[in-house]
Enzyme design. Sequence first.
Site, mmCIF file in Angstrom:
data_model
loop_
_atom_site.group_PDB
_atom_site.id
_atom_site.type_symbol
_atom_site.label_atom_id
_atom_site.label_comp_id
_atom_site.label_asym_id
_atom_site.label_seq_id
_atom_site.Cartn_x
_atom_site.Cartn_y
_atom_site.Cartn_z
ATOM 1 N N ALA A 66 1.038 -0.983 0.586
ATOM 2 C CA ALA A 66 0.230 -0.081 -0.025
ATOM 3 C C ALA A 66 0.729 1.271 -0.035
ATOM 4 O O ALA A 66 2.056 1.727 0.183
ATOM 5 C CB ALA A 66 -0.559 0.142 1.306
ATOM 6 N N GLY A 109 0.081 -4.988 1.095
ATOM 7 C CA GLY A 109 -1.320 -5.230 -0.017
ATOM 8 C C GLY A 109 -0.461 -5.449 -1.597
ATOM 9 O O GLY A 109 -0.964 -6.095 -1.457
ATOM 10 N N GLU A 112 -0.860 -9.038 -0.326
ATOM 11 C CA GLU A 112 -2.628 -9.456 -0.656
ATOM 12 C C GLU A 112 -2.881 -9.793 -1.758
ATOM 13 O O GLU A 112 -4.228 -10.685 -1.866
ATOM 14 C CB GLU A 112 -3.120 -7.737 0.529
ATOM 15 C CG GLU A 112 -2.969 -8.279 1.892
ATOM 16 C CD GLU A 112 -3.527 -7.201 2.944
ATOM 17 O OE1 GLU A 112 -2.844 -6.133 2.749
ATOM 18 O OE2 GLU A 112 -4.029 -7.556 3.644
ATOM 19 N N GLU A 132 4.378 -5.226 7.216
ATOM 20 C CA GLU A 132 3.142 -3.946 7.841
ATOM 21 C C GLU A 132 3.325 -3.800 9.485
ATOM 22 O O GLU A 132 3.368 -3.419 10.348
ATOM 23 C CB GLU A 132 1.536 -4.135 7.993
ATOM 24 C CG GLU A 132 1.237 -4.302 6.571
ATOM 25 C CD GLU A 132 0.846 -5.331 5.602
ATOM 26 O OE1 GLU A 132 2.077 -5.848 5.912
ATOM 27 O OE2 GLU A 132 1.140 -5.286 5.065
HETATM 28 N N1 CO8 Z 1 4.645 3.121 -0.551
HETATM 29 C C1 CO8 Z 1 5.156 4.314 -1.363
HETATM 30 N N2 CO8 Z 1 6.338 4.643 -1.163
HETATM 31 C C2 CO8 Z 1 6.663 3.225 -1.508
HETATM 32 C C3 CO8 Z 1 6.463 2.152 -1.245
HETATM 33 C C4 CO8 Z 1 5.414 2.269 -0.383
HETATM 34 N N3 CO8 Z 1 4.760 0.564 -0.163
HETATM 35 N N4 CO8 Z 1 7.583 1.213 -1.410
HETATM 36 C C5 CO8 Z 1 8.116 1.744 -2.155
HETATM 37 N N5 CO8 Z 1 8.239 3.027 -2.577
HETATM 38 C C6 CO8 Z 1 8.789 4.373 -3.036
HETATM 39 C C7 CO8 Z 1 10.002 4.880 -2.425
HETATM 40 O O1 CO8 Z 1 10.172 5.625 -1.342
HETATM 41 C C8 CO8 Z 1 11.007 5.185 -3.543
HETATM 42 O O2 CO8 Z 1 10.620 6.401 -3.767
HETATM 43 P P1 CO8 Z 1 12.080 7.842 -3.951
HETATM 44 O O3 CO8 Z 1 12.477 7.310 -5.092
HETATM 45 O O4 CO8 Z 1 10.523 8.632 -4.454
HETATM 46 O O5 CO8 Z 1 12.427 8.262 -2.507
HETATM 47 C C9 CO8 Z 1 10.894 4.413 -4.286
HETATM 48 O O6 CO8 Z 1 9.592 3.687 -4.351
HETATM 49 C C10 CO8 Z 1 11.530 2.756 -4.613
HETATM 50 O O7 CO8 Z 1 12.442 2.548 -3.538
HETATM 51 P P2 CO8 Z 1 13.402 2.424 -2.388
HETATM 52 O O8 CO8 Z 1 14.290 2.944 -2.625
HETATM 53 O O9 CO8 Z 1 12.962 1.789 -0.818
HETATM 54 O O10 CO8 Z 1 13.789 0.569 -3.070
HETATM 55 P P3 CO8 Z 1 14.464 0.459 -2.485
HETATM 56 O O11 CO8 Z 1 14.713 -1.036 -3.849
HETATM 57 O O12 CO8 Z 1 16.044 0.646 -1.746
HETATM 58 O O13 CO8 Z 1 13.807 -0.843 -0.870
HETATM 59 C C11 CO8 Z 1 12.153 -1.703 -0.386
HETATM 60 C C12 CO8 Z 1 12.604 -1.235 -1.734
HETATM 61 C C13 CO8 Z 1 12.309 -2.816 0.496
HETATM 62 C C14 CO8 Z 1 10.165 -2.543 -1.050
HETATM 63 C C15 CO8 Z 1 11.585 -0.527 0.173
HETATM 64 O O14 CO8 Z 1 10.840 0.175 -0.890
HETATM 65 C C16 CO8 Z 1 10.424 -1.119 1.560
HETATM 66 O O15 CO8 Z 1 10.518 -1.152 2.130
HETATM 67 N N6 CO8 Z 1 9.594 -0.302 0.300
HETATM 68 C C17 CO8 Z 1 8.096 0.099 1.787
HETATM 69 C C18 CO8 Z 1 7.786 -2.016 1.755
HETATM 70 C C19 CO8 Z 1 6.168 -1.917 2.515
HETATM 71 O O16 CO8 Z 1 6.407 -1.875 3.924
HETATM 72 N N7 CO8 Z 1 4.773 -2.392 2.399
HETATM 73 C C20 CO8 Z 1 4.052 -2.475 3.213
HETATM 74 C C21 CO8 Z 1 3.156 -0.935 3.577
HETATM 75 S S1 CO8 Z 1 2.007 -1.142 4.560
HETATM 76 C C22 CO8 Z 1 1.042 -2.216 3.650
HETATM 77 O O17 CO8 Z 1 0.751 -2.661 3.067
HETATM 78 C C23 CO8 Z 1 -1.067 -1.804 4.583
HETATM 79 C C24 CO8 Z 1 -1.413 -2.928 2.991
HETATM 80 C C25 CO8 Z 1 -3.277 -2.755 3.985
HETATM 81 C C26 CO8 Z 1 -4.311 -2.351 3.301
HETATM 82 C C27 CO8 Z 1 -4.077 -2.374 2.014
HETATM 83 C C28 CO8 Z 1 -4.026 -1.484 0.877
HETATM 84 C C29 CO8 Z 1 -3.922 -0.899 -0.722
#
Ligand code: CO8
Length: 258
Positions: A66, A109, A112, A132
């Site tokens: 998400a 998400g 999911e 999460e």
């Molecule tokens: N949300 C928003 N932006 C994101 C997300 C995210 N989940 N994941 C990555 N991005 C963005 C980063 O902020 C980054 O943006 P920018 O270049 O502007 O800084 C860009 O994507 C590239 O990401 P990274 O530079 O972080 O890439 P890496 O290869 O270094 O890392 C990872 C990849 C490990 C996947 C890392 O991006 C990460 O940890 N992301 C978050 C993962 C996460 O916590 N996901 C769970 C989110 S909560 C959730 O899903 C709850 C679901 C409940 C309901 C579902 C509704 C849809």
Amino acid sequence: MGLFQYIETSVENEIGFITLNRPKQLNALNRTMVGEIVSAAEEFDRDTQVKVILLSGHGKAFSAGADIDEMANDNPITLELLNQFADWDRLSLVKKPIIGAVKSFVFGGGFELALSCDLLIAAGDTLFSFPEVTLGVMPGAGGTQRLTKLVGKTKALEWILTAERINAETALKYGIINKIVAPELLMEEAIAFARKIAVQPSLAVRMIKDSVNKAVDYSLYEGMQYERKNFYLLFASEDQREGMEAFVEKRKPNFTGR
Ligand code: CO8
């Protein structure tokens, strides 16, 4: 097909393609995007040219979950009023098989969404995770329920509590995915897999998906009753007659989906 901002859609060879298209954000799912995915799936469900839906992602990853930026300032009342999970419920009502072709990060998400598909093909570099807990929340679009039903309480709890990244081999071992393929062959293999289903008589495919999904929720007895009704229903189809006549006449069947 409607105009979409965060996904691409196309139809080729009886496959309806839905491709997540926010590659710079690793296909992080904002609410509009989830609505678009579901609307596209519903349109394909009604489109007689489409037999199977294939969901994949542009860029490096399938989906990093998400959109955290969008979610960061939510509170229980905004969430209640948005009722965003109604879109996810609609996705479960799609009758045609949905195949997910996943790669790299399949997180939160995104995991999911993958678990909402009926079948999954994963590139060898795929990592599944529910991060999460590290954000102070928990899965909210079916993760705790769907993963537990698939792999059992022990591993589901371990993985969701620790945010462990599960690789494709482990996902295959636990029945989360159907197949692992080389990353460069992901779409080719997913299309070949989709075609194997697309060539089958589509009413039978529909009833099989419906009946197998009921096995997840129903008792064995209820499920058997439900299966039986679907089995009877297929005997009202032209494809049943054609399939059986063709067998008896030792010729190839010509299915019409009626
Ligand atoms: N949300 C928003 N932006 C994101 C997300 C995210 N989940 N994941 C990555 N991005 C963005 C980063 O902020 C980054 O943006 P920018 O270049 O502007 O800084 C860009 O994507 C590239 O990401 P990274 O530079 O972080 O890439 P890496 O290869 O270094 O890392 C990872 C990849 C490990 C996947 C890392 O991006 C990460 O940890 N992301 C978050 C993962 C996460 O916590 N996901 C769970 C989110 S909560 C959730 O899903 C709850 C679901 C409940 C309901 C579902 C509704 C849809």
